[in-house]
Write a protein that holds these residues in place. Sequence first.
Motif, short mmCIF file in Angstrom:
data_model
loop_
_atom_site.label_atom_id
_atom_site.label_comp_id
_atom_site.label_asym_id
_atom_site.label_seq_id
_atom_site.Cartn_x
_atom_site.Cartn_y
_atom_site.Cartn_z
N LEU A 242 0.87 -1.18 0.00
CA LEU A 242 0.00 0.00 0.00
C LEU A 242 0.90 1.23 0.00
O LEU A 242 1.81 1.33 0.81
N ALA A 243 0.65 2.15 -0.91
CA ALA A 243 1.47 3.37 -1.01
C ALA A 243 0.58 4.60 -0.88
O ALA A 243 -0.52 4.65 -1.42
N ASP A 278 -18.50 10.00 1.19
CA ASP A 278 -17.42 9.51 0.32
C ASP A 278 -16.19 9.15 1.14
O ASP A 278 -15.50 8.16 0.85
N ARG A 279 -15.90 9.96 2.16
CA ARG A 279 -14.74 9.70 3.01
C ARG A 279 -14.89 8.35 3.73
O ARG A 279 -13.95 7.57 3.80
N LYS A 280 -16.09 8.10 4.23
CA LYS A 280 -16.35 6.83 4.92
C LYS A 280 -16.21 5.66 3.95
O LYS A 280 -15.65 4.61 4.28
N ARG A 281 -16.73 5.85 2.73
CA ARG A 281 -16.63 4.79 1.71
C ARG A 281 -15.19 4.51 1.34
O ARG A 281 -14.77 3.34 1.26
N VAL A 282 -14.41 5.58 1.12
CA VAL A 282 -13.00 5.40 0.74
C VAL A 282 -12.22 4.70 1.85
O VAL A 282 -11.41 3.81 1.59
N MET A 283 -12.47 5.11 3.11
CA MET A 283 -11.76 4.48 4.22
C MET A 283 -12.10 2.99 4.32
O MET A 283 -11.24 2.16 4.61
N LYS A 284 -13.36 2.64 4.05
CA LYS A 284 -13.77 1.23 4.06
C LYS A 284 -13.03 0.48 2.96
O LYS A 284 -12.53 -0.64 3.17
N GLN A 285 -12.93 1.09 1.77
CA GLN A 285 -12.22 0.46 0.65
C GLN A 285 -10.74 0.28 0.97
O GLN A 285 -10.13 -0.73 0.62
N ILE A 286 -10.15 1.29 1.65
CA ILE A 286 -8.73 1.21 2.02
C ILE A 286 -8.50 0.04 2.97
O ILE A 286 -7.58 -0.76 2.78
N HIS A 287 -9.34 -0.08 3.99
CA HIS A 287 -9.17 -1.15 4.97
C HIS A 287 -9.47 -2.52 4.37
O HIS A 287 -8.99 -3.54 4.87
N GLU A 288 -10.25 -2.55 3.29
CA GLU A 288 -10.53 -3.82 2.61
C GLU A 288 -9.54 -4.07 1.48
O GLU A 288 -9.72 -4.99 0.67
N VAL A 309 1.09 0.44 5.38
CA VAL A 309 1.68 1.29 4.34
C VAL A 309 3.15 0.91 4.15
O VAL A 309 3.96 1.02 5.06
N SER A 310 3.47 0.45 2.94
CA SER A 310 4.84 0.02 2.65
C SER A 310 5.67 1.11 1.99
O SER A 310 6.89 1.12 2.10
N HIS A 311 5.00 2.03 1.27
CA HIS A 311 5.71 3.08 0.54
C HIS A 311 5.04 4.44 0.74
O HIS A 311 3.81 4.53 0.80
N ILE A 312 5.87 5.46 0.84
CA ILE A 312 5.42 6.85 0.81
C ILE A 312 6.04 7.50 -0.41
O ILE A 312 7.25 7.38 -0.64
N ILE A 313 5.23 8.18 -1.21
CA ILE A 313 5.75 8.90 -2.38
C ILE A 313 5.41 10.38 -2.21
O ILE A 313 4.23 10.75 -2.13
N ASN A 314 6.43 11.20 -2.10
CA ASN A 314 6.22 12.65 -2.04
C ASN A 314 6.19 13.18 -3.47
O ASN A 314 7.23 13.40 -4.08
N TYR A 315 4.96 13.34 -3.99
CA TYR A 315 4.80 13.90 -5.33
C TYR A 315 5.45 15.28 -5.38
O TYR A 315 6.04 15.67 -6.38
N GLU A 316 5.34 16.00 -4.27
CA GLU A 316 6.04 17.27 -4.09
C GLU A 316 6.41 17.39 -2.62
O GLU A 316 5.70 16.90 -1.75
N LEU A 317 7.54 18.00 -2.35
CA LEU A 317 7.99 18.18 -0.97
C LEU A 317 7.13 19.22 -0.27
O LEU A 317 6.75 20.22 -0.88
N PRO A 318 6.80 19.01 1.00
CA PRO A 318 5.96 19.99 1.71
C PRO A 318 6.72 21.28 1.98
O PRO A 318 7.95 21.27 2.14
#
Length: 432
Positions: A242-243, A278-288, A309-318
């Motif tokens: 999961l990234a 939508d947030r609740k739905r997405v979180m359910k999908q993430i956990h599944e 979570v195995s990978h973090i990708i910084n599309y842009e640095l904060p």
Amino acid sequence: MSKYTDYSFQPFLQDAIEKLGFQEPTPIQKEIIPLILKGKSAIGQAHTGTGKTHSFLIPIVEKIDASKKEVQAVITSPTRELATQIYKELNKLVEGTEIQTKLFIGGTDKARSIEKLKTQPHIVVGTPGRLRDLTVEQALLVHTANILVVDEADLAFDLGFINEIDQFASRMPEKLEMFVFSATIPESLQPFLKKYMDSPVHIKIGEKRRVAEGIEFIVTPVRSKSRKKRLLDVMAGINPYLAIIFANTKSHADEVAKYLEGNGVKVGVVHGDISPRDRKRVMKQIHELEFQYIVATDLAARGIDIPGVSHIINYELPDDLEFFVHRVGRTARAGLTGIAISLYEPSDEDALVRLEKMGIPLEHKDVIDGEWSELKERHARKNRTKNENDIDAIAKSKVRKPKKVKPNYKRNMQWEMDIVKKRERRIKNRKR
């Protein structure tokens, strides 16, 4: 206390701790648990993954008097997901007991919440806004609770929830035992803390260890490609469990998600503009485990718990590098390892240097057709220029302008300087 069996907890609580597999308390648990048991207010400053949730849940459960049918502890967290996570962990500790718990979060039916409060629970967990509403309507009676926990206080401040917390905290007893947990304690949070806390103990955990152990930090240049195409290159070079892909703004997160979906990648999106449903739905999908990739913003990701979570990708640095620490802290948890990959452009060089000064070891790599390769040190060109400047200075100091100037003296001086430069380069190369 070096082991949980050393504490004199009630038998049901010892059994619950053993069932969770806890043997030794973490550093913050060793510091906070005795303070809560003694009723001494405290500020716990610790980063993600230090075990702070159980540092307050365990002693609170120990202190509850189940014979009193009244609210005895209030726990607030700035997001629904974090509050729900705390509530789930709490119920693992009180399972099979007479201790009553309730969860109250935004996005749910308020009338139903009020109905649940015909009998007051012993421990209440909730988001600031919903707890404030229920207290103002006198459905939730917090005047009997002498324990208040404010979790992720800096995030609550960033999201503008401190005023809501203030409104229900002001209805609690004057001698309030308050426990504030936060990764950082911004100066702007101080007035709120001083209002409710009299000489609290300040516990700081993990100041020297800025980021989680077990993380490999990779930086890769965007170069001539667009940042989105470079992101696809990076994704072709990994196969994550999961990234999380971090963008700095909600609009950037949406753009990245739309681009990836257009390239056949199924992604989840988590940011502040997503509706509660939508947030609740997405979180359910993430956990599944329906997604291999999640696109998120900083504040949204700090407010949720995503396991595995195995990978973090910084599309842009904060812009604020403190968020870099929060981002990478999402991986390499519970003794596992992780990889954090950051895309960068020349304009990001200053941020990369500051990350290195924070003790973060950056590996400079490229990825082509899914294959990673080592690149020369990012500073190589700068160091090469610096060395040449040093050699020039040495040559100029050793070859001086003659007192009597003769024809072609400049050419002769340059010839002598070239000899000195060659000698200095040989010496530096031998040293290397």
